[in-house]
Design an enzyme around this catalytic site. Structure first.
Site, PDB file in Angstrom:
ATOM      1  N   GLU A   1    -113.438  78.007   4.371  1.00 40.66           N
ATOM      2  CA  GLU A   1    -114.347  76.865   4.503  1.00 40.66           C
ATOM      3  C   GLU A   1    -115.773  77.263   4.142  1.00 40.66           C
ATOM      4  O   GLU A   1    -116.660  77.328   4.987  1.00 40.66           O
ATOM      5  CB  GLU A   1    -114.225  76.286   5.907  1.00 40.66           C
ATOM      6  CG  GLU A   1    -112.792  75.814   6.136  1.00 40.66           C
ATOM      7  CD  GLU A   1    -112.564  75.084   7.441  1.00 40.66           C
ATOM      8  OE1 GLU A   1    -113.546  74.824   8.150  1.00 40.66           O
ATOM      9  OE2 GLU A   1    -111.399  74.781   7.742  1.00 40.66           O
TER      10      GLU A   1
ATOM     11  N   HIS B   1    -101.088  64.203  15.622  1.00 43.51           N
ATOM     12  CA  HIS B   1    -101.964  65.359  15.433  1.00 43.51           C
ATOM     13  C   HIS B   1    -101.541  66.470  16.379  1.00 43.51           C
ATOM     14  O   HIS B   1    -101.386  66.238  17.577  1.00 43.51           O
ATOM     15  CB  HIS B   1    -103.430  64.986  15.717  1.00 43.51           C
ATOM     16  CG  HIS B   1    -104.393  66.102  15.437  1.00 43.51           C
ATOM     17  ND1 HIS B   1    -105.420  66.425  16.283  1.00 43.51           N
ATOM     18  CD2 HIS B   1    -104.472  66.972  14.410  1.00 43.51           C
ATOM     19  CE1 HIS B   1    -106.107  67.443  15.772  1.00 43.51           C
ATOM     20  NE2 HIS B   1    -105.551  67.794  14.636  1.00 43.51           N
ATOM     21  N   HIS B   2    -101.334  67.667  15.833  1.00 45.77           N
ATOM     22  CA  HIS B   2    -101.039  68.857  16.637  1.00 45.77           C
ATOM     23  C   HIS B   2    -102.121  69.892  16.386  1.00 45.77           C
ATOM     24  O   HIS B   2    -101.997  70.717  15.469  1.00 45.77           O
ATOM     25  CB  HIS B   2     -99.692  69.464  16.254  1.00 45.77           C
ATOM     26  CG  HIS B   2     -98.517  68.654  16.699  1.00 45.77           C
ATOM     27  ND1 HIS B   2     -97.248  68.866  16.199  1.00 45.77           N
ATOM     28  CD2 HIS B   2     -98.405  67.651  17.604  1.00 45.77           C
ATOM     29  CE1 HIS B   2     -96.404  68.011  16.781  1.00 45.77           C
ATOM     30  NE2 HIS B   2     -97.077  67.258  17.634  1.00 45.77           N
ATOM     31  N   GLU B   3    -103.194  69.844  17.141  1.00 43.88           N
ATOM     32  CA  GLU B   3    -104.162  70.944  17.097  1.00 43.88           C
ATOM     33  C   GLU B   3    -103.559  72.052  17.959  1.00 43.88           C
ATOM     34  O   GLU B   3    -103.294  71.843  19.143  1.00 43.88           O
ATOM     35  CB  GLU B   3    -105.513  70.493  17.647  1.00 43.88           C
ATOM     36  CG  GLU B   3    -106.542  71.610  17.790  1.00 43.88           C
ATOM     37  CD  GLU B   3    -106.771  72.388  16.495  1.00 43.88           C
ATOM     38  OE1 GLU B   3    -107.256  71.799  15.532  1.00 43.88           O
ATOM     39  OE2 GLU B   3    -106.450  73.600  16.464  1.00 43.88           O
TER      40      GLU B   3
ATOM     41  N   HIS C   1    -104.128  71.955   8.489  1.00 43.28           N
ATOM     42  CA  HIS C   1    -105.540  72.346   8.425  1.00 43.28           C
ATOM     43  C   HIS C   1    -105.692  73.796   8.873  1.00 43.28           C
ATOM     44  O   HIS C   1    -104.898  74.292   9.672  1.00 43.28           O
ATOM     45  CB  HIS C   1    -106.383  71.422   9.297  1.00 43.28           C
ATOM     46  CG  HIS C   1    -106.724  70.136   8.593  1.00 43.28           C
ATOM     47  ND1 HIS C   1    -107.998  69.633   8.523  1.00 43.28           N
ATOM     48  CD2 HIS C   1    -105.940  69.276   7.904  1.00 43.28           C
ATOM     49  CE1 HIS C   1    -107.992  68.517   7.830  1.00 43.28           C
ATOM     50  NE2 HIS C   1    -106.755  68.264   7.447  1.00 43.28           N
ATOM     51  N   GLU C   2    -106.713  74.446   8.357  1.00 44.34           N
ATOM     52  CA  GLU C   2    -106.997  75.870   8.661  1.00 44.34           C
ATOM     53  C   GLU C   2    -105.817  76.781   8.369  1.00 44.34           C
ATOM     54  O   GLU C   2    -105.646  77.824   9.008  1.00 44.34           O
ATOM     55  CB  GLU C   2    -107.453  76.060  10.125  1.00 44.34           C
ATOM     56  CG  GLU C   2    -108.726  75.357  10.480  1.00 44.34           C
ATOM     57  CD  GLU C   2    -108.494  73.946  10.996  1.00 44.34           C
ATOM     58  OE1 GLU C   2    -107.399  73.674  11.504  1.00 44.34           O
ATOM     59  OE2 GLU C   2    -109.407  73.101  10.858  1.00 44.34           O
TER      60      GLU C   2
ATOM     61  N   GLU D   1    -105.617  71.598   4.270  1.00 41.20           N
ATOM     62  CA  GLU D   1    -107.075  71.598   4.165  1.00 41.20           C
ATOM     63  C   GLU D   1    -107.436  72.891   3.425  1.00 41.20           C
ATOM     64  O   GLU D   1    -107.532  72.899   2.213  1.00 41.20           O
ATOM     65  CB  GLU D   1    -107.706  71.515   5.547  1.00 41.20           C
ATOM     66  CG  GLU D   1    -109.193  71.422   5.485  1.00 41.20           C
ATOM     67  CD  GLU D   1    -109.832  71.586   6.849  1.00 41.20           C
ATOM     68  OE1 GLU D   1    -110.799  70.878   7.117  1.00 41.20           O
ATOM     69  OE2 GLU D   1    -109.382  72.442   7.643  1.00 41.20           O
TER      70      GLU D   1
ATOM     71  N   GLU E   1    -115.710  66.873   5.952  1.00 38.73           N
ATOM     72  CA  GLU E   1    -116.183  66.916   7.339  1.00 38.73           C
ATOM     73  C   GLU E   1    -117.408  67.816   7.517  1.00 38.73           C
ATOM     74  O   GLU E   1    -118.187  67.617   8.442  1.00 38.73           O
ATOM     75  CB  GLU E   1    -115.056  67.383   8.265  1.00 38.73           C
ATOM     76  CG  GLU E   1    -114.619  68.809   7.982  1.00 38.73           C
ATOM     77  CD  GLU E   1    -113.431  69.268   8.816  1.00 38.73           C
ATOM     78  OE1 GLU E   1    -112.668  68.420   9.280  1.00 38.73           O
ATOM     79  OE2 GLU E   1    -113.269  70.487   8.987  1.00 38.73           O
TER      80      GLU E   1
HETATM   81  C1  NOJ Z   1    -110.760  70.830  12.196  1.00 40.05           C
HETATM   82  C2  NOJ Z   1    -110.039  69.899  11.288  1.00 40.05           C
HETATM   83  O1  NOJ Z   1    -110.333  70.164   9.933  1.00 40.05           O
HETATM   84  C3  NOJ Z   1    -110.407  68.503  11.651  1.00 40.05           C
HETATM   85  O2  NOJ Z   1    -109.827  67.601  10.744  1.00 40.05           O
HETATM   86  C4  NOJ Z   1    -109.997  68.218  13.068  1.00 40.05           C
HETATM   87  O3  NOJ Z   1    -110.477  66.950  13.417  1.00 40.05           O
HETATM   88  C5  NOJ Z   1    -110.578  69.249  14.024  1.00 40.05           C
HETATM   89  N1  NOJ Z   1    -110.345  70.570  13.555  1.00 40.05           N
HETATM   90  C6  NOJ Z   1    -109.978  69.123  15.410  1.00 40.05           C
HETATM   91  O4  NOJ Z   1    -108.629  69.508  15.362  1.00 40.05           O
END
Ligand code: NOJ
Ligand code: CA
Length: 706
Positions: free
Chosen positions: A174, A412-414, A482-483, A501, A507
């Site tokens: 990033e 969403h799975h953070e 993402h990440e 991502e 963002e």
């Molecule tokens: C970073 C992600 O790129 C973003 O899309 C997300 O909203 C936040 N993390 C929280 O998970």
């Protein structure tokens, strides 16, 4: 329909052991020529030319193993073969309808004299637009379990090329790109968040431009069961050498393998013009065909989401007042609502209504599940369970409501990078999703990998991402990561893996110095070479103070509004978010019409003009329709883009709707000025697009009914 032409030729008389150094081995296709030789010291090298120009000078190949008996010393050439392949295949979704896979393959068999019985194959594929090669370890009694300590692949460049690079951070891509000569990679200024990165090391895809007019891209294809490759830059000799991401043991080990196995392909795309690099299918061609047998359920799509409102500080992911943070065992129902939790049932319904009214199939909801009160950087393994909603998120009611409106919710799975926790819970999480009507998930890996501090780009995590693509496919779930590690074309093999991502997305404009206006002209030449990105375009409210004056002071997206529309075409992805809030779109529904109309799956793509760092104009034909969509973007400089419409079907009249920067538009001073005009055009017409500083234009072409 598949067409295969296979010719196998043998070097010399069959598969023969040769005394060395043998005559160089060669393969070529059109202008691209490969030479492989064993040097006087017994070490193998390869070189690549494009017509009379040198792309890669003789460069080292090899790998060392933890047992000291790898393939890094003198080797013996045990034979070689070539074959020619010319076939076409049809991607499940993509930028074009069919893809030609045309190459000459050279396989070089090598023996390790210091470890009798150990053999290595290096397989090269020479395409009209570059070369791919990989190391293969055939099944053999003397090589069963082994640890790759280092890979010694080099790319010796003949001159001090211009490079578009981000620094070598094993945990993040990033970054904004730096454009400099290779000799300046060490010294170019690095912004604060880049401190973790080694300044002598860059990431791939690395985009290069030579003074003699070549455009060169170095990356890898089919990254599976191996760490990502970074490149160490010798700023004096312009030699790049592979640097594999280490594991967490501290021993320097890079990959634990079992033969038969192979490395990912190392890729060198080369052309004498920039559009040809963007049109290259070399990386996809080096990936395996789809392993997902039945793919009818995989749907390229647009989506909106309870998302940007958190990034612009209008709402929160967490439900409770953070002064109430309680750790494991908290009864969430007893916590007090903070009054601005985004993922509440009424708010989600608002997004569902907007999506339904504008034919947007998906609605992402972040912050729906318990755990966000203390999720980031807490070093705890158990944070999210992925099945427990907050009290104000009525999962059953929303399932019913979304289904009634013909809209699909996206889960969403953070993971907060607690990957072992996620792996233990994935089965239950995907079952929960299916029970509640979800068939797409956005995963995320914010923070350091728990529990052992593996790197995001190391072998252990690479295997996690692939495993997640496989597990989701088995449950008929589409996935957006993402990440994650940056992609390497694996979406061919796992077409349910719609996007990643793995780069600096839109963002960043909300909470950092943002992305410079040139950013989106570089990404297609770098990050997007490996696969689609969830960039989250479509921000209309460019100045972000409006959402929260105290916390967003001076923050803005670094483009005009019209350029946000153009990104739906220039930034290829089968998954495109309309990222702004419904209230922002409701003020500009005439401009939103482009987002509503634009396709996400294509029969054809033409790159009409491109120069990394400066501008890009792309036009695409919607899948199964005679409709075309054009996006044109510029960096911080205003430009005029003349467009010949000779891609349109001859004799057909089209209504062109042109969404352009308005008079006086400028990404800083006047970013939201846009003008929409309509005109009837044919394949003989020309358009002159006027792009503002940091601006762009989007055009839809639909046949005029007779
Ligand atoms: C970073 C992600 O790129 C973003 O899309 C997300 O909203 C936040 N993390 C929280 O998970
Ligand atoms: Ca520029």
């Amino acid at each position: 329909m598949k067409r295969i032409l296979l010719v196998v030729g043998l070097f010399g008389a069959g598969y023969c052991a040769q005394a060395q150094p043998a005559a160089p081995l060669k393969a070529r296709l059109d202008k691209v020529a490969l030479t492989v030789a064993l040097g006087a010291d017994g070490r193998p090298t390869y070189a690549v030319a494009y017509g009379p120009k040198t792309v890669v000078q003789p460069s080292r190949l090899g790998l060392s193993f933890a047992d000291g008996k790898g393939f890094d010393g003198p080797l013996v050439l045990a034979g070689s073969e070539t074959k020619d392949v010319d076939e076409t295949w049809t991607p499940v979704w993509g930028e074009v309808k069919t893809i030609r896979n045309h190459y000459q393959q050279l396989t070089v068999h090598l023996r390790q004299p210091a470890a009798p019985g150990r053999t290595l194959d290096v397989v090269f594929r020479v395409f009209a637009d570059g070369v791919g090669f990989r190391y293969e370890f055939p099944r053999q009694p003397r090589l069963q379990y082994f640890t790759v300590q280092d890979e010694h692949t080099e790319f010796n460049l003949p001159a001090n090329h211009k490079a578009f690079w981000i620094p070598g951070d094993y945990d993040s891509n990033e970054y904004a790109y730096t454009t400099s000569r290779l000799s300046e990679v060490n010294t170019a200024p690095i912004e604060a968040i880049q401190q973790k990165a080694d300044p002598k090391r860059v990431q791939t895809p690395l985009m290069l431009k030579s003074d003699d007019g070549l455009y060169i891209n170095i990356h890898e294809a089919a990254l599976v069961n191996y760490p990502a490759m970074f490149l160490n830059v010798d700023t004096k000799t312009f030699s790049l050498s592979s640097q594999l991401v280490p594991d967490a043991t501290g021993t320097g080990a890079k990959a634990y393998l079992q033969a038969p196995e192979h490395t990912p392909w190392r890729t060198i795309v080369v052309a004498d013009n920039a559009p040809a690099v963007l049109a290259s299918k070399l990386i996809l061609n080096l990936n395996e065909p789809s392993k997902v047998a039945e793919t009818g359920w995989i749907q390229p799509q647009k989506f909106v989401g309870v998302w940007w409102e958190m990034h612009v500080n209008r709402a929160s992911w967490n439900y409770a007042d953070t002064s109430n943070i309680k750790l494991a065992g908290t009864n969430w129902k007893t916590l007090k609502n903070n009054g601005h939790h985004g993922a509440n049932t009424a708010n989600v319904k608002r997004y569902i209504d907007f999506a339904a009214a504008h034919h947007i199939p998906g609605v992402l909801v972040e912050g729906w599940n318990v755990g966000w009160e203390d999720w980031a950087n807490n070093w705890k393994e158990e944070v999210f369970d992925f099945v427990t909603p907050y009290p104000d998120f009525d999962v059953d009611e929303l399932q019913r409501y979304a289904a009634g409106k013909g809209v699909k919710l996206i889960m969403h799975h953070e993971t907060s990078s607690s990957v072992t926790n996620y792996e233990r819970r994935q089965d239950a999480a995907y079952r929960f999703m299916k029970q509640h009507g979800y068939d797409a998930v956005k995963t995320g890996y914010v923070g350091r990998i728990i529990p052992r501090g593996e790197h995001h780009d190391g072998q252990w995590m690479v295997n996690h991402y692939v495993h997640t693509a496989q597990l989701t496919a088995a449950s008929r779930i589409m996935v957006d990561m993402h990440e994650s590690v940056r992609p390497t074309g694996l979406h061919r093999t796992y077409p349910n893996w719609l996007a990643n991502e793995a780069a600096r997305g839109n963002e960043f404009n909300a909470w950092s110095s943002g992305n410079p206006p040139e950013h989106e002209t570089i990404l297609p030449f770098t990050r997007l070479m490996g696969g689609p990105m969830d960039y989250t375009p479509g921000i209309f409210q460019i100045k972000l103070d409006d959402w929260n004056p105290a916390r967003n002071q001076g923050k803005q997206v670094h483009t005009t509004l019209a350029k946000q529309l153009a990104l739906y075409v220039t930034m290829y992805s089968p998954l495109q978010m309309a990222a702004d809030l419904p209230e922002a779109y409701n003020k500009h529904l005439d401009a939103f019409q482009f987002i509503e109309d634009v396709a996400v799956d294509w029969d054809d793509t033409r790159i009409l003009a491109a120069e990394p760092g400066d501008y890009l104009t792309t036009v695409r034909k919607a899948k199964g329709k005679d409709e075309w969509y054009l996006g044109s973007i510029t960096d911080e400089n205003a430009r005029q883009q003349p467009i010949k419409l000779d891609f349109l079907t001859p004799g057909q009249r089209y209504e062109a709707i042109i969404y352009a920067d308005g008079p006086g538009a400028d990404w800083q001073k006047n970013p939201m000025a846009y003008r929409i005009t309509k005109q009837v055009v044919t394949s003989k017409s020309m358009l002159k697009l006027q792009l503002a500083p940091g601006g762009g234009a989007a055009v839809s072409f639909k046949p005029v009914r007779k």
